[in-house]
Design a protein around this motif. Structure first.
Motif: not given
Ligand code: NAD
Ligand code: MG
Length: 351
Positions: A173-184, A190-196, A323-331
């Protein structure tokens, strides 16, 4: 209680609320157990773990892709018929994505549609499958071939359920969370990276915050493009290669874990083809590395694997769509990708 509103009102208003909190669903479920206008389809493991939440006559489903089929839908329809379920009754789906998809589909066709309430109990179903109205079942070996778009009346998300979720299901499930972060959402990244440490401990307030954000993001996407004509395609990040990995590994690799590999390998492919830069590839490796995902995959059966990519539901006559991400937050969406170039990429695998 946190609330996310999903606004859907093109032809008629079928907007609904997603309610998110800790330890509230048990009481709701107990409250309806003797109310004969509510019917429950419950995941068998969830039933055993949370037996005190349930009473009365319920439909128990052993969740497996092998049971996610029309036979099970038929059994649920018979269950509703035997209980003399009426048009304005409500069906509750309590479980992960399998229960939600199958019960949702049954609800969409019983008497041409009865009310349906999702109570997702896996992280994947909380952040993904319970929101957006896709329901359905597998037909033979083709996943989700038969189904409908059918919106629930409500989604009740209780983080209490996360406590008993097996580790690999949580990570899936967390992989899908990371997917949202990468896309949008760079902030979520940043929150995920810093609150492991809080995330892996599944701390309630942290999980509520994350789930709420993912639901908001999915709601925005679904509001804009309910039937996947445009922006909703972005949610397929990692799923084109990920799906082929699931098929090629004979589903030994769980969906989200295959998606994590898919996100990374699609990004590596796109980087090698000059479609995205090195920085975002590093950012992708960084977040999955933070949560100890294994990102590599050795293809077992090339024909099966590439066929799965080529026959992907997302593919178009003009070629593969990624579907790709060109920058974190930009799908971004890239169309017209040649299947041969993907074949070569995997044949020449250097990872
Ligand atoms: P799942 O429903 O199979 O649940 C995974 C496992 O966790 C099962 O063994 C289940 O018994 C167990 N479980 C569930 N809740 C638990 C809990 N609280 N504690 C302990 N164990 C628990 O899998 P899933 O990952 O939730 O969903 C996968 C399905 O969702 C796939 O069939 C996929 O196609 C579908 N899906 C649908 C959509 C959509 O938009 N409709 C989106 C993504 C995925
Ligand atoms: Mg998915």
């Amino acid at each position: 209680m946190e609330k996310v509103r999903v606004n859907l009102n093109y032809s008629k208003d079928y907007s609904y609320d997603i309610l998110i909190d800790h330890d509230f669903v048990g009481n709701e479920l107990k409250g309806i157990s003797n109310y004969n206008r509510a019917h429950l389809v419950v995941d068998k493991n969830v039933y055993e773990l949370y037996a005190s939440f349930f009473g009365g006559d319920i439909f128990l489903l052993t969740s497996s892709e092998h049971n996610k089929n029309l036979d099970t839908v038929y059994d649920i329809l018979k269950f509703l018929k035997n209980k003399k379920a009426l048009r304005n009754d409500t069906l509750f789906a309590v479980g992960g994505g399998i229960v939600g998809d199958v019960a949702g589909f049954a609800a969409s066709i019983y008497m041409r549609g009865i009310s349906f309430i999702q109570v997702p109990t896996t992280l994947l179903s909380m952040v993904d499958s319970s929101v957006g109205g896709k329901t359905g079942v597998n037909l033979g070996d083709v996943k989700n071939l038969v189904g409908s778009f059918y919106q629930p009346k409500k989604v009740l998300i209780d983080t209490l359920f996360l406590a008993t979720l097996p580790e690999d299901e949580f990570k899936s499930g967390l992989a899908e969370v990371i997917k949202y972060a990468l896309l949008f959402d760079k902030e979520l990244y940043e929150f995920l990276v810093h609150n492991k440490s809080d995330v892996v401990k599944r701390k309630n307030d942290v999980m509520i915050k994350i789930i709420k954000r993912c639901c908001e993001l999915k709601a925005e996407v679904v509001e804009e493009d309910e039937t996947e004509q445009g922006i909703r395609k972005l949610l397929n990040l990692g799923h084109t290669f990920g799906h082929a990995i699931e098929v090629d590994s004979d589903h030994e690799i769980k969906h989200g874990l295959a998606v994590a590999k898919g996100v990374y390998l699609e990004a590596l492919f796109a980087y090698e083809k000059g479609m995205i830069g090195k920085k975002v590839l590093d950012d992708i490796e960084n977040i999955f590395g933070t949560y100890d995902y294994d990102l590599n995959y050795k293809v077992r059966d090339f024909a099966l694997f590439t066929n799965a990519i080529g026959s992907d539901k997302k593919a178009m006559s003009s070629g593969i769509v990624l579907a790709l991400t060109s920058d974190v937050g930009s799908g971004i969406i890239k169309e017209g990708i040649d299947l041969d170039s993907i074949k070569k990429f995997f044949e020449g695998a250097r990872w």
